[in-house]
Each structure stands twice: as structure tokens, then as C-alpha cells.
Scaffold this active site. Structure first.
Site, PDB file in Angstrom:
ATOM      1  N   LEU A 176       0.852  -1.195   0.000  1.00 22.19           N
ATOM      2  CA  LEU A 176       0.000   0.000   0.000  1.00 22.19           C
ATOM      3  C   LEU A 176       0.885   1.241   0.000  1.00 22.19           C
ATOM      4  CD1 LEU A 176      -2.867  -0.946   2.455  1.00 22.19           C
ATOM      5  CD2 LEU A 176      -2.485  -1.612   0.070  1.00 22.19           C
ATOM      6  N   ARG A 213       2.654  15.117   5.831  1.00 21.31           N
ATOM      7  CA  ARG A 213       3.485  15.593   6.953  1.00 21.31           C
ATOM      8  C   ARG A 213       4.963  15.638   6.613  1.00 21.31           C
ATOM      9  NH1 ARG A 213       1.284  11.763  11.341  1.00 21.31           N
ATOM     10  NH2 ARG A 213       3.122  12.418  12.533  1.00 21.31           N
ATOM     11  N   TYR A 248      43.002  14.557  -9.376  1.00 22.73           N
ATOM     12  CA  TYR A 248      41.692  14.237  -9.930  1.00 22.73           C
ATOM     13  C   TYR A 248      41.895  13.277 -11.090  1.00 22.73           C
ATOM     14  CZ  TYR A 248      37.400  14.296 -12.558  1.00 22.73           C
ATOM     15  OH  TYR A 248      36.285  13.894 -13.222  1.00 22.73           O
ATOM     16  N   ASN A 303      39.316  16.017 -18.279  1.00 20.55           N
ATOM     17  CA  ASN A 303      38.447  15.108 -19.025  1.00 20.55           C
ATOM     18  C   ASN A 303      37.303  15.818 -19.732  1.00 20.55           C
ATOM     19  OD1 ASN A 303      37.371  15.758 -16.483  1.00 20.55           O
ATOM     20  ND2 ASN A 303      36.063  13.962 -16.498  1.00 20.55           N
ATOM     21  N   ARG A 341      56.537  22.000 -20.629  1.00 18.31           N
ATOM     22  CA  ARG A 341      56.440  23.197 -19.798  1.00 18.31           C
ATOM     23  C   ARG A 341      57.479  24.184 -20.312  1.00 18.31           C
ATOM     24  NH1 ARG A 341      59.323  19.645 -15.539  1.00 18.31           N
ATOM     25  NH2 ARG A 341      61.471  20.316 -15.805  1.00 18.31           N
TER      26      ARG A 341
HETATM   27  C1  UD1 Z   1      -3.271   1.434  10.193  1.00 19.90           C
HETATM   28  C2  UD1 Z   1      -4.160   0.365  10.827  1.00 19.90           C
HETATM   29  C3  UD1 Z   1      -3.893   0.317  12.339  1.00 19.90           C
HETATM   30  C4  UD1 Z   1      -2.430   0.034  12.576  1.00 19.90           C
HETATM   31  C5  UD1 Z   1      -1.552   1.064  11.861  1.00 19.90           C
HETATM   32  C6  UD1 Z   1      -0.116   0.642  11.932  1.00 19.90           C
HETATM   33  C7  UD1 Z   1      -6.213   0.286   9.509  1.00 19.90           C
HETATM   34  C8  UD1 Z   1      -7.635   0.715   9.447  1.00 19.90           C
HETATM   35  N1  UD1 Z   1      -5.545   0.679  10.592  1.00 19.90           N
HETATM   36  O1  UD1 Z   1      -3.686   2.677  10.727  1.00 19.90           O
HETATM   37  O2  UD1 Z   1      -4.664  -0.696  12.953  1.00 19.90           O
HETATM   38  O3  UD1 Z   1      -2.163   0.057  13.970  1.00 19.90           O
HETATM   39  O4  UD1 Z   1      -1.901   1.144  10.454  1.00 19.90           O
HETATM   40  O5  UD1 Z   1       0.701   1.636  11.408  1.00 19.90           O
HETATM   41  O6  UD1 Z   1      -5.745  -0.415   8.637  1.00 19.90           O
HETATM   42  N2  UD1 Z   1      -3.443   3.638   2.541  1.00 19.90           N
HETATM   43  C9  UD1 Z   1      -3.795   3.637   1.227  1.00 19.90           C
HETATM   44  N3  UD1 Z   1      -5.064   3.988   0.882  1.00 19.90           N
HETATM   45  C10 UD1 Z   1      -5.991   4.348   1.808  1.00 19.90           C
HETATM   46  C11 UD1 Z   1      -5.603   4.359   3.166  1.00 19.90           C
HETATM   47  C12 UD1 Z   1      -4.322   4.002   3.502  1.00 19.90           C
HETATM   48  O7  UD1 Z   1      -2.993   3.304   0.363  1.00 19.90           O
HETATM   49  O8  UD1 Z   1      -7.120   4.656   1.420  1.00 19.90           O
HETATM   50  C13 UD1 Z   1      -2.060   3.240   2.897  1.00 19.90           C
HETATM   51  C14 UD1 Z   1      -1.252   4.367   3.494  1.00 19.90           C
HETATM   52  O9  UD1 Z   1      -0.512   5.026   2.484  1.00 19.90           O
HETATM   53  C15 UD1 Z   1      -0.328   3.640   4.433  1.00 19.90           C
HETATM   54  C16 UD1 Z   1      -1.168   2.452   4.881  1.00 19.90           C
HETATM   55  O10 UD1 Z   1      -2.153   2.267   3.921  1.00 19.90           O
HETATM   56  O11 UD1 Z   1       0.824   3.148   3.776  1.00 19.90           O
HETATM   57  C17 UD1 Z   1      -1.775   2.648   6.265  1.00 19.90           C
HETATM   58  O12 UD1 Z   1      -2.653   3.756   6.238  1.00 19.90           O
HETATM   59  P1  UD1 Z   1      -2.701   4.800   7.425  1.00 19.90           P
HETATM   60  O13 UD1 Z   1      -3.675   5.849   7.072  1.00 19.90           O
HETATM   61  O14 UD1 Z   1      -1.340   5.200   7.823  1.00 19.90           O
HETATM   62  O15 UD1 Z   1      -3.341   3.902   8.571  1.00 19.90           O
HETATM   63  P2  UD1 Z   1      -3.242   4.130  10.128  1.00 19.90           P
HETATM   64  O16 UD1 Z   1      -4.303   5.053  10.542  1.00 19.90           O
HETATM   65  O17 UD1 Z   1      -1.853   4.416  10.525  1.00 19.90           O
END
Ligand code: UD1
Ligand code: MG
Length: 452
Positions: free
Chosen positions: A14, A21, A355, A375, A429
Site C-alpha cells: 500500500l 506531513r 583528480y 576530461n 612546460r
Molecule cells: C493502520 C491500521 C492500524 C495500525 C496502523 C499501523 C487500519 C484501518 N488501521 O492505521 O490498525 O495500527 O496502520 O501503522 O488499517 N493507505 C492507502 N489507501 C488508503 C488508506 C491508507 O494506500 O485509502 C495506505 C497508506 O498510504 C499507508 C497504509 O495504507 O501506507 C496505512 O494507512 P494509514 O492511514 O497510515 O493507517 P493508520 O491510521 O496508521
């Protein structure tokens, strides 16, 4: 062969997060730690854990993320999650890949680069013994923000997100690392049963636990160290990840037989390869792509990148090796020397202030202090070829393209524009002019002028 190694595995990464941030123009997963993108670390860990195929879920228009995925994991398929509607929704963006009958489906996050292959392997293991869903749990020092693992007796029955949790549930420290392994044959059916009735109105991957339990399927928890699941959301966490990578890489270098005099001052890349009895003095930076042969010494304050350093070579102090620097056995590259895209032969010496770029230096050649290969003519790069046993006098400029034949000798302070045949002496030289007594007369004249 272990049971899980024989099973076919798809990894879904994912990486559709916006990473706001980070306050960056670069997507979060393309930021680097230990010389590799966060996404690259995750993909490499999955491959090392025996994953056979990769599906990367990216946000709309993220061709750069797709390109990095293809570079690190050739054959990786990319899927676009058009709208961010939660982690389960993101996984389902890769529906076409999940449909392809894998035994194991591993779900990992692109911003969790510290995950180790062995942790992924143990996450997959219970699938081979009948589990349908395996959750990676960890004891959080501070569980704020994480989903909590809710158990009844020995069994996991749910994961509750912080926003949806009761006070009692929030007191639980056993948290969800986010990564999961799902039995491939059940994955789509389980994912599609997940709804969006929660505080955020999202499709939570974590709800797969309740869905599986309701269907009477086995759910397992694998414990991992917190460091493995630490995510990167801002620059401070990026620095924390970097520090963790560095301490792992330093430990690995030392256990492989290299001496790091002050390990906390040596910075390594994910692929730095140090041989046995390599000695690394303090304050050395290894960029990506450096290999160092047995017995070589890297003195203090060197910066090395894309360099192949042979056995018993001595580098530095204060040397810079850039990509394509190849130093054969016993070569010596001393202080304030820069080498780029150049092969330096066995036992050759570039000891001071030089160099050497786009060049080859033959075995046992000796380049005096201040030797420069010119070079670049402002438009194109040209090569300098220096033969075996050549001696280049101090402060000489070799204007490429130019060849200095084996055994030739270039006089100090030369500007060499024409090839020098083997065993020839070239002096390029101005001839010295010496005027007896003239210095004293000159000084007297200057003093008289000042006094007047
Ligand atoms: C998630 C978990 C939480 C866990 C935590 C660990 C869920 C609902 N919650 O929360 O239980 O403790 O990770 O770090 O799964 N992403 C997508 N598409 C989306 C949403 C998220 O690609 O629509 C990806 C984000 O880029 C990220 C990952 O999924 O890489 C996790 O998403 P994030 O929003 O960070 O979830 P957390 O709230 O941290
Ligand atoms: Mg997160």
C-alpha cells in the site's frame, strides 16, 4: 524447503498515502534511508521473504512511484487507488492480482521500511498451518494511534482502531503493526465483506479479523519487535528509521569481519559490502554501490559511492571515490584525491591531491601530487589512458583524449596534449630562465622605489 517457501505468495504494497506531513514535493515512499527508497526497502524485504509477485497500490498520477517499483521489483504490477477510502479499499484496488490464485497474500505498507524478511516469513508461516488471517502484533511503548488487538481468551477476535475504541480497549498495549498475511483462496471473499461503518467512514483492512471470526475461520497473531513496524510519516521519523538502518548495517558489517573504529560515525548504504579484515576509520560515508575487498583500509573522512575497492587497497584520509571508480589490489588513493569512472591498476599510487576521471591507470603507475586528468572540454567528456609503470611528475595536467604509454615518464608541471609513446620522456612546460645576481638588483630597485 520450508512449507512457506513452497507456497506461492503475492505481496500487496500500500503506497497510496499522500505523506503530507513530510512537507515534500516527493511522495513519501520515494524518500530515502540507507541509500534506498522506503518503497525499495519494503519491496526488497518481500522478495527476500520469498514473495513471487508484487502489486503496488499507488495514488492517482503517481507514475514516479510506479517506476521505482518496477526498478526495484521488475515485474511488479501497479494499481491505482482512485480515492483514499481506507486500507481495505486500497488492497482491493489490486483485486486483479489477488484473483490470481496465490497461496499467501502478504499486505505491507510502503512507509514501513524497517520490516525484515524474517518477520515477513514468520507472518506467512501460520497460513501453512490452516490460519486464514495472520496479524502482525507488537507491544507498543506508546500505543496511541494504533489499532488495538482485542482477544477473547487466547484468540484474537477484533482489531479496534483508536477512534472507535472504548477506554478499556485503549488501555491495551498489544497493537496492530498493520501488516497482514491472508490465505489467498479466501482473500477476496473476506475483503469484500468489509464495510465502512466506523468513525472515519473508511473500509478498514483491520475489520478482516471480525469478518474471518464470524465465518468460523482461524485468525493468528505473530509478534514482532516494534522497530520492524515503525512507520515514517514525517522527517523526524525518517531520521529514526535511518538510525535504525545504520545500527543494523554497522552490526552486520562488524559481524562480517570488518573493524569500524567508531561505528556511530560510519554511514553505510543498504548494499555496502565490506570484506574480511577491512578497517574503516571514523567519519566515512558509504553511498550506494560500494564493495570493499578483504584487508583494505578506508582512512578517516572519506566519501565513497559506486566504487569497487579491491583487496589491500588504501583509501584516504579525505578521499572521494565517485561512481565507476575501480581500484585493483593494493592500489593507494591518498588525501584529497578524487576518482570517478576510472580503473586504477594493481599497486598504482595516487597519493596526494589529484583528480582522475574517465581514465584508466595501469598497474604500478605513480601519479604525483596535483595530477589532473582534464576530461571535460565544456561540451564532452574524454578518456585518459595511462599505461603500466608510468610516472607522472607533480602538478601535471593530462588533456584528454590522451594516452601515456607503458613505462613513460612525464616531467613535473607538464601540460600533456599529445600522446606519449611507451618508455618516452615528455616534458611539456616552459624552459627555466636563470639570471645570476638579478634578484638582488631587483629587490634593491623595489626598496628604493618604496623609500622615494
Ligand atoms: C493502520 C491500521 C492500524 C495500525 C496502523 C499501523 C487500519 C484501518 N488501521 O492505521 O490498525 O495500527 O496502520 O501503522 O488499517 N493507505 C492507502 N489507501 C488508503 C488508506 C491508507 O494506500 O485509502 C495506505 C497508506 O498510504 C499507508 C497504509 O495504507 O501506507 C496505512 O494507512 P494509514 O492511514 O497510515 O493507517 P493508520 O491510521 O496508521
Ligand atoms: Mg499510519
Amino acid at each position: 524447503m520450508t512449507a512457506s517457501a513452497a507456497r506461492r505468495c503475492l505481496t500487496v504494497v500500500l503506497a497510496a498515502g499522500e505523506g503530507t506531513r513530510m512537507r515534500s514535493n516527493l511522495p513519501k515512499v520515494l524518500h530515502k534511508a540507507a541509500g534506498r527508497t522506503l518503497l525499495g526497502h519494503v519491496l526488497a524485504a518481500a522478495q527476500e521473504a520469498g514473495s513471487d509477485a508484487t502489486a503496488v497500490v499507488v495514488g492517482p498520477g503517481r507514475e514516479d512511484v510506479a517506476a521505482e517499483a518496477a526498478r526495484v521489483a521488475p515485474g511488479a504490477r501497479t494499481f491505482v487507488q482512485a480515492e483514499r477510502r481506507g486500507t481495505a479499499h486500497a488492497v482491493l484496488a489490486a483485486r486483479e492480482a489477488i484473483r490470481d490464485d496465490y497461496d499467501d497474500v502478504l499486505i505491507v505498507y510502503g512507509d514501513t521500511p524497517l520490516i525484515r524478511p524474517e518477520t515477513l516469513r514468520s507472518l506467512r508461516a501460520p497460513l501453512a498451518h490452516g490460519a486464514s488471517v495472520v496479524v502482525l502484533g507488537f507491544e507498543a511503548r506508546d500505543p496511541t494511534g494504533y489499532g488495538r488487538l482485542i482477544s477473547r481468551g487466547e484468540s484474537l477476535v477484533a482489531i479496534r482502531e483508536e477512534k472507535d475504541a472504548s477506554d478499556e480497549e485503549r488501555a491495551i498495549r498489544l497493537s496492530n503493526g498493520g501488516l497482514m498475511a491472508i490465505a489467498g483462496g479466501r482473500a477476496l471473499e473476506l475483503l469484500e465483506k468489509i464495510g465502512d461503518r466506523n468513525a472515519k467512514g473508511e473500509f478498514y483492512l483491520t475489520d478482516i479479523v471480525e469478518v474471518a471470526v464470524m465465518s468460523g475461520l482461524a485468525v493468528a497473531v505473530e509478534a514482532a519487535p516494534e522497530a520492524d513496524v515503525q512507520g515514517v510519516n514525517d522527517r523526524s521519523q525518517l531520521a529514526v528509521a535511518e538510525a535504525e538502518f545504520q545500527s543494523r548495517l554497522r552490526a552486520k558489517a562488524m559481524s562480517g569481519g570488518a573493524t569500524l573504529v567508531a561505528p556511530e560515525t560510519v554511514f553505510l548504504s543498504h548494499d555496502t559490502a565490506l570484506g574480511r579484515d577491512v578497517l574503516v576509520e571514523p567519519n566515512v560515508v558509504f553511498g550506494p554501490g560500494v564493495t570493499v575487498g578483504d584487508g583494505a583500509v578506508i582512512h578517516a573522512f572519506c566519501h565513497l559511492e559506486g566504487a569497487d575497492i579491491g583487496p589491500d587497497v588504501s583509501v584516504g584520509p579525505f578521499a572521494r571515490l565517485r561512481p565507476g571508480a575501480t581500484l585493483a589490489t593494493g592500489a593507494r588513493v591518498g588525501n584529497f584525491v578524487e576518482v570517478k569512472n576510472a580503473e586504477v591498476g594493481e599497486g598504482a599510487k595516487l597519493n596526494h591531491l589529484a583528480y582522475v576521471g574517465d581514465a584508466s591507470v595501469g598497474p604500478r603507475a605513480n601519479l604525483g601530487a596535483g595530477t589532473v586528468t582534464c576530461n571535460y572540454d565544456g561540451i564532452a567528456k574524454h578518456r585518459t589512458t595511462i599505461g603500466a609503470d608510468v610516472f607522472i611528475g607533480t602538478n601535471s595536467s593530462l588533456v584528454a583524449p590522451v594516452t601515456i604509454g607503458d613505462g613513460a615518464y612525464v616531467g613535473t608541471g607538464s601540460v600533456v596534449t599529445d600522446d606519449v609513446p611507451p618508455d618516452a620522456l615528455a616534458i611539456a612546460r616552459a624552459r627555466q630562465v636563470t639570471k645570476p645576481g638579478r634578484a638582488a638588483r631587483l629587490k634593491a630597485a623595489f626598496r628604493a622605489r618604496k623609500g622615494a
